[in-house]
Design a protein around this motif. Structure first.
Motif, PDB file in Angstrom:
ATOM      1  N   CYS A  36       0.804  -1.151   0.057  1.00  0.00           N
ATOM      2  CA  CYS A  36      -0.035   0.051   0.064  1.00  0.00           C
ATOM      3  C   CYS A  36       0.847   1.261  -0.107  1.00  0.00           C
ATOM      4  O   CYS A  36       1.827   1.079   0.487  1.00  0.00           O
ATOM      5  CB  CYS A  36      -0.987  -0.057   1.214  1.00  0.00           C
ATOM      6  N   ASP A  37       0.232   2.379  -0.569  1.00  0.00           N
ATOM      7  CA  ASP A  37       0.928   3.542  -0.625  1.00  0.00           C
ATOM      8  C   ASP A  37       0.466   4.448   0.636  1.00  0.00           C
ATOM      9  O   ASP A  37       1.286   5.321   1.165  1.00  0.00           O
ATOM     10  CB  ASP A  37       0.373   4.522  -1.596  1.00  0.00           C
ATOM     11  N   CYS A  38      -0.490   4.118   1.260  1.00  0.00           N
ATOM     12  CA  CYS A  38      -1.147   4.737   2.548  1.00  0.00           C
ATOM     13  C   CYS A  38      -1.676   3.643   3.254  1.00  0.00           C
ATOM     14  O   CYS A  38      -2.697   2.897   2.606  1.00  0.00           O
ATOM     15  CB  CYS A  38      -1.922   5.953   2.001  1.00  0.00           C
ATOM     16  N   CYS A  39      -1.637   3.800   4.639  1.00  0.00           N
ATOM     17  CA  CYS A  39      -2.489   2.786   5.403  1.00  0.00           C
ATOM     18  C   CYS A  39      -3.116   3.513   6.538  1.00  0.00           C
ATOM     19  O   CYS A  39      -2.707   4.539   6.996  1.00  0.00           O
ATOM     20  CB  CYS A  39      -1.557   1.848   6.114  1.00  0.00           C
ATOM     21  N   VAL A  40      -4.546   3.123   6.733  1.00  0.00           N
ATOM     22  CA  VAL A  40      -5.326   3.663   7.766  1.00  0.00           C
ATOM     23  C   VAL A  40      -5.602   2.779   8.934  1.00  0.00           C
ATOM     24  O   VAL A  40      -6.110   1.775   8.615  1.00  0.00           O
ATOM     25  CB  VAL A  40      -6.693   4.260   7.160  1.00  0.00           C
ATOM     26  N   ILE A  41      -4.989   3.059  10.318  1.00  0.00           N
ATOM     27  CA  ILE A  41      -5.239   2.202  11.209  1.00  0.00           C
ATOM     28  C   ILE A  41      -6.172   2.708  12.206  1.00  0.00           C
ATOM     29  O   ILE A  41      -6.339   4.096  12.272  1.00  0.00           O
ATOM     30  CB  ILE A  41      -3.794   1.782  11.772  1.00  0.00           C
ATOM     31  N   THR A  42      -6.620   1.939  13.136  1.00  0.00           N
ATOM     32  CA  THR A  42      -7.606   2.409  14.294  1.00  0.00           C
ATOM     33  C   THR A  42      -6.624   3.166  15.357  1.00  0.00           C
ATOM     34  O   THR A  42      -7.371   3.935  16.052  1.00  0.00           O
ATOM     35  CB  THR A  42      -8.395   1.414  14.829  1.00  0.00           C
ATOM     36  N   GLY A  43      -5.637   2.528  15.411  1.00  0.00           N
ATOM     37  CA  GLY A  43      -5.000   2.911  16.804  1.00  0.00           C
ATOM     38  C   GLY A  43      -4.927   2.227  18.029  1.00  0.00           C
ATOM     39  O   GLY A  43      -4.555   2.421  19.040  1.00  0.00           O
ATOM     40  N   LEU A  44      -5.924   1.308  17.929  1.00  0.00           N
ATOM     41  CA  LEU A  44      -6.250   0.556  19.235  1.00  0.00           C
ATOM     42  C   LEU A  44      -5.031  -0.551  19.535  1.00  0.00           C
ATOM     43  O   LEU A  44      -4.988  -0.516  20.580  1.00  0.00           O
ATOM     44  CB  LEU A  44      -7.608  -0.299  18.795  1.00  0.00           C
ATOM     45  N   ASP A  45      -4.354  -0.816  18.487  1.00  0.00           N
ATOM     46  CA  ASP A  45      -3.120  -1.881  18.874  1.00  0.00           C
ATOM     47  C   ASP A  45      -1.860  -0.660  19.012  1.00  0.00           C
ATOM     48  O   ASP A  45      -0.804  -1.012  18.453  1.00  0.00           O
ATOM     49  CB  ASP A  45      -2.937  -2.817  17.876  1.00  0.00           C
ATOM     50  N   SER A  46      -1.978   0.059  20.123  1.00  0.00           N
ATOM     51  CA  SER A  46      -0.950   1.031  20.207  1.00  0.00           C
ATOM     52  C   SER A  46       0.404   0.453  20.559  1.00  0.00           C
ATOM     53  O   SER A  46       0.214  -0.626  21.440  1.00  0.00           O
ATOM     54  CB  SER A  46      -1.277   2.081  21.130  1.00  0.00           C
ATOM     55  N   ASN A  47       1.375   0.911  20.618  1.00  0.00           N
ATOM     56  CA  ASN A  47       2.628   0.492  20.932  1.00  0.00           C
ATOM     57  C   ASN A  47       2.876   0.439  22.321  1.00  0.00           C
ATOM     58  O   ASN A  47       3.436   1.381  22.862  1.00  0.00           O
ATOM     59  CB  ASN A  47       3.720   1.132  20.103  1.00  0.00           C
ATOM     60  N   VAL A  48       2.446  -0.460  23.291  1.00  0.00           N
ATOM     61  CA  VAL A  48       2.474  -0.411  24.642  1.00  0.00           C
ATOM     62  C   VAL A  48       3.825  -0.604  25.216  1.00  0.00           C
ATOM     63  O   VAL A  48       4.196   0.064  26.141  1.00  0.00           O
ATOM     64  CB  VAL A  48       1.440  -1.427  25.323  1.00  0.00           C
ATOM     65  N   ALA A  63      -6.554   6.722  12.732  1.00  0.00           N
ATOM     66  CA  ALA A  63      -7.925   7.410  12.738  1.00  0.00           C
ATOM     67  C   ALA A  63      -8.657   7.553  13.845  1.00  0.00           C
ATOM     68  O   ALA A  63      -9.782   8.130  13.730  1.00  0.00           O
ATOM     69  CB  ALA A  63      -8.700   6.334  11.504  1.00  0.00           C
ATOM     70  N   SER A  64      -8.182   7.327  14.982  1.00  0.00           N
ATOM     71  CA  SER A  64      -8.695   7.585  16.163  1.00  0.00           C
ATOM     72  C   SER A  64      -9.113   9.108  16.399  1.00  0.00           C
ATOM     73  O   SER A  64      -8.276   9.845  16.243  1.00  0.00           O
ATOM     74  CB  SER A  64      -7.549   7.232  17.173  1.00  0.00           C
ATOM     75  N   GLY A  65     -10.421   9.097  16.809  1.00  0.00           N
ATOM     76  CA  GLY A  65     -10.973  10.521  16.965  1.00  0.00           C
ATOM     77  C   GLY A  65     -11.305  11.286  15.611  1.00  0.00           C
ATOM     78  O   GLY A  65     -11.531  12.555  15.551  1.00  0.00           O
ATOM     79  N   MET A  66     -11.021  10.570  14.213  1.00  0.00           N
ATOM     80  CA  MET A  66     -11.525  11.204  13.082  1.00  0.00           C
ATOM     81  C   MET A  66     -12.393  10.809  12.441  1.00  0.00           C
ATOM     82  O   MET A  66     -12.843   9.528  12.658  1.00  0.00           O
ATOM     83  CB  MET A  66     -10.107  11.043  12.172  1.00  0.00           C
ATOM     84  N   SER A  67     -13.149  11.639  11.667  1.00  0.00           N
ATOM     85  CA  SER A  67     -14.434  11.296  11.029  1.00  0.00           C
ATOM     86  C   SER A  67     -13.937  10.758   9.717  1.00  0.00           C
ATOM     87  O   SER A  67     -12.736  10.815   9.474  1.00  0.00           O
ATOM     88  CB  SER A  67     -15.396  12.350  10.644  1.00  0.00           C
ATOM     89  N   GLU A  69     -14.775  11.803   6.727  1.00  0.00           N
ATOM     90  CA  GLU A  69     -14.214  12.743   5.832  1.00  0.00           C
ATOM     91  C   GLU A  69     -12.970  13.251   6.022  1.00  0.00           C
ATOM     92  O   GLU A  69     -12.177  13.360   5.244  1.00  0.00           O
ATOM     93  CB  GLU A  69     -15.524  13.715   5.789  1.00  0.00           C
ATOM     94  N   GLU A  70     -12.682  13.202   7.434  1.00  0.00           N
ATOM     95  CA  GLU A  70     -11.473  13.677   7.891  1.00  0.00           C
ATOM     96  C   GLU A  70     -10.359  12.643   7.415  1.00  0.00           C
ATOM     97  O   GLU A  70      -9.194  13.171   7.102  1.00  0.00           O
ATOM     98  CB  GLU A  70     -11.159  14.115   9.353  1.00  0.00           C
ATOM     99  N   VAL A  71     -10.676  11.372   7.560  1.00  0.00           N
ATOM    100  CA  VAL A  71      -9.389  10.586   7.023  1.00  0.00           C
ATOM    101  C   VAL A  71      -9.299  10.538   5.521  1.00  0.00           C
ATOM    102  O   VAL A  71      -8.096  10.679   5.169  1.00  0.00           O
ATOM    103  CB  VAL A  71      -9.812   9.077   7.677  1.00  0.00           C
ATOM    104  N   CYS A  72     -10.400  10.854   4.868  1.00  0.00           N
ATOM    105  CA  CYS A  72     -10.299  10.986   3.405  1.00  0.00           C
ATOM    106  C   CYS A  72      -9.204  12.263   3.063  1.00  0.00           C
ATOM    107  O   CYS A  72      -8.358  12.118   1.907  1.00  0.00           O
ATOM    108  CB  CYS A  72     -11.592  11.045   2.593  1.00  0.00           C
ATOM    109  N   GLN A  73      -9.633  13.153   3.701  1.00  0.00           N
ATOM    110  CA  GLN A  73      -8.811  14.516   3.540  1.00  0.00           C
ATOM    111  C   GLN A  73      -7.378  14.353   3.763  1.00  0.00           C
ATOM    112  O   GLN A  73      -6.466  14.500   2.916  1.00  0.00           O
ATOM    113  CB  GLN A  73      -9.507  15.636   4.218  1.00  0.00           C
ATOM    114  N   GLU A  74      -7.254  13.578   4.839  1.00  0.00           N
ATOM    115  CA  GLU A  74      -5.833  13.392   5.139  1.00  0.00           C
ATOM    116  C   GLU A  74      -5.092  12.265   4.287  1.00  0.00           C
ATOM    117  O   GLU A  74      -3.906  12.626   3.925  1.00  0.00           O
ATOM    118  CB  GLU A  74      -5.716  12.632   6.544  1.00  0.00           C
ATOM    119  N   VAL A  75      -5.719  11.177   3.844  1.00  0.00           N
ATOM    120  CA  VAL A  75      -5.005  10.358   2.994  1.00  0.00           C
ATOM    121  C   VAL A  75      -4.830  11.178   1.603  1.00  0.00           C
ATOM    122  O   VAL A  75      -3.783  11.140   0.961  1.00  0.00           O
ATOM    123  CB  VAL A  75      -6.215   9.445   2.476  1.00  0.00           C
TER     124      VAL A  75
END
Length: 80
Positions: A36-48, A63-67, A69-75
Motif C-alpha cells: 500500500c501507498d498509504c495505510c489507515v489504522i484504528t490506533g487500538l493496537d498502540s505500541n504499549v 484514524a482515532s477520533g477522526m471522521s 471525511e477527515e480521514v479521506c482528506q488526510e489520505v
C-alpha cells in the motif's frame, strides 16, 4: 492510482475512500501493509511496549477520533 490499506474495523472509512475513487484493500497481514501507498489504522493496537518495527515505508494514518471525511482528506493530502 494510489493503493490505500484500511484496517477491517474501519469499514466506513473504506467505503468513503472507495466513493472518492480510491483503490482500497483490507489490511489483514504484513504483506497487505507492504503493497500500500498509504495505510489507515484504528490506533487500538498502540505500541504499549515502546518497540518500533516498521512494516512499511508508506504513510500511516491513525484514524482515532477522526471522521471518515477527515480521514479521506488526510489520505488525499499524503498521497498528493
Amino acid at each position: 492510482m494510489a493503493k490505500i490499506g484500511v484496517e477491517l474495523a474501519l469499514q466506513n472509512v473504506k467505503q468513503a475512500l472507495q466513493e472518492k475513487g480510491h483503490q482500497v484493500v483490507d489490511l489483514r497481514n504484513e504483506s497487505d501493509f507492504k503493497q500500500c501507498d498509504c495505510c489507515v489504522i484504528t490506533g487500538l493496537d498502540s505500541n504499549v511496549m515502546g518497540m518500533q518495527e516498521t512494516l512499511t515505508k508508506s504513510s500511516i494514518i491513525e484514524a482515532s477520533g477522526m471522521s471518515a471525511e477527515e480521514v479521506c482528506q488526510e489520505v488525499e493530502n499524503r498521497i498528493s
